[in-house]
Structures are given as structure tokens and as C-alpha cells.
Design a protein around this motif. Structure first.
Motif, mmCIF file in Angstrom:
data_model
loop_
_atom_site.group_PDB
_atom_site.id
_atom_site.type_symbol
_atom_site.label_atom_id
_atom_site.label_comp_id
_atom_site.label_asym_id
_atom_site.label_seq_id
_atom_site.Cartn_x
_atom_site.Cartn_y
_atom_site.Cartn_z
ATOM 1 N N GLU A 26 4.124 0.825 2.951
ATOM 2 C CA GLU A 26 5.143 1.492 2.158
ATOM 3 C C GLU A 26 4.787 2.964 1.986
ATOM 4 O OE1 GLU A 26 7.959 0.055 1.069
ATOM 5 O OE2 GLU A 26 7.325 -1.758 2.117
ATOM 6 N N GLU A 27 5.753 3.787 1.690
ATOM 7 C CA GLU A 27 5.493 5.188 1.393
ATOM 8 C C GLU A 27 4.507 5.281 0.225
ATOM 9 O OE1 GLU A 27 7.837 9.213 -0.048
ATOM 10 O OE2 GLU A 27 8.985 7.503 0.671
ATOM 11 N N GLY A 28 3.494 6.118 0.373
ATOM 12 C CA GLY A 28 2.498 6.305 -0.672
ATOM 13 C C GLY A 28 1.327 5.346 -0.609
ATOM 14 N N ALA A 29 1.368 4.370 0.306
ATOM 15 C CA ALA A 29 0.259 3.418 0.434
ATOM 16 C C ALA A 29 -0.986 4.140 0.934
ATOM 17 C CB ALA A 29 0.633 2.305 1.412
ATOM 18 N N THR A 30 -2.147 3.749 0.413
ATOM 19 C CA THR A 30 -3.404 4.326 0.872
ATOM 20 C C THR A 30 -3.749 3.748 2.232
ATOM 21 O OG1 THR A 30 -4.191 4.641 -1.386
ATOM 22 C CG2 THR A 30 -5.861 4.603 0.351
ATOM 23 N N PRO A 46 3.032 9.092 4.341
ATOM 24 C CA PRO A 46 4.121 9.957 3.873
ATOM 25 C C PRO A 46 5.482 9.260 3.878
ATOM 26 C CG PRO A 46 3.581 10.481 6.130
ATOM 27 C CD PRO A 46 2.583 9.447 5.681
ATOM 28 N N ALA A 47 5.549 8.107 4.548
ATOM 29 C CA ALA A 47 6.797 7.352 4.651
ATOM 30 C C ALA A 47 6.455 5.890 4.932
ATOM 31 C CB ALA A 47 7.652 7.907 5.791
ATOM 32 N N ALA A 48 7.399 5.013 4.688
ATOM 33 C CA ALA A 48 7.212 3.604 5.045
ATOM 34 C C ALA A 48 7.240 3.488 6.557
ATOM 35 C CB ALA A 48 8.310 2.764 4.422
#
Length: 74
Positions: A26-30, A46-48
Motif C-alpha cells: 500500500e502507499e506509505g508501506a515501509t 510512494p504509491a500502492a
């Protein structure tokens, strides 16, 4: 599908990989964590999308702006 080259923000050592090739994120996932000057810096999506390639391994030294992960956005 657009591809994103995810780069290191700082020079340091790859402390931990949080994803595997082929994994959906997902967007924001580490994606991974870089250790620099005793600080842990997460590198986030930066994006899914789908992780296409991981270009660094745990323990590798990386430099500022080095491509670490290639992500195909959904």
C-alpha cells in the motif's frame, strides 16, 4: 503500469528488508529500513503497487540516491 525507482534518502546500511519481490504494498508501506548514524530511516512506498525488484540486501552499504527497490504502481 508505471514503475517507480525508490531511492535511499541517506547513505547507510540496509538494516532490514520489510518486503519481498512480487509482494503487493500500500502507499506509505515501509519497504526497508536504512541505518545511518545510529538512526533507523524507513524507506516507504510512494504509491500502492507490486514490488518488482529489490536491489539491495540486508547488510549492504548504500549511498544517497541509490535505487533500492523498483515498484510497479497499480
Amino acid at each position: 503500469m508505471p514503475e517507480h525507482n525508490i531511492v535511499a534518502d541517506v547513505s547507510g546500511r540496509v538494516w532490514k528488508l520489510e518486503v519481498a519481490e512480487g509482494q503487493q504494498v500500500e502507499e506509505g508501506a515501509t519497504l526497508l529500513i536504512v541505518e545511518s548514524m545510529k538512526m533507523e530511516i524507513p524507506v516507504e512506498a510512494p504509491a500502492a503497487g507490486t514490488v518488482l525488484r529489490i536491489l539491495a540486501a540486508e547488510g549492504d552499504m548504500v549511498t544517497d540516491e541509490q535505487v533500492l527497490v523498483v515498484l510497479a504502481s497499480a
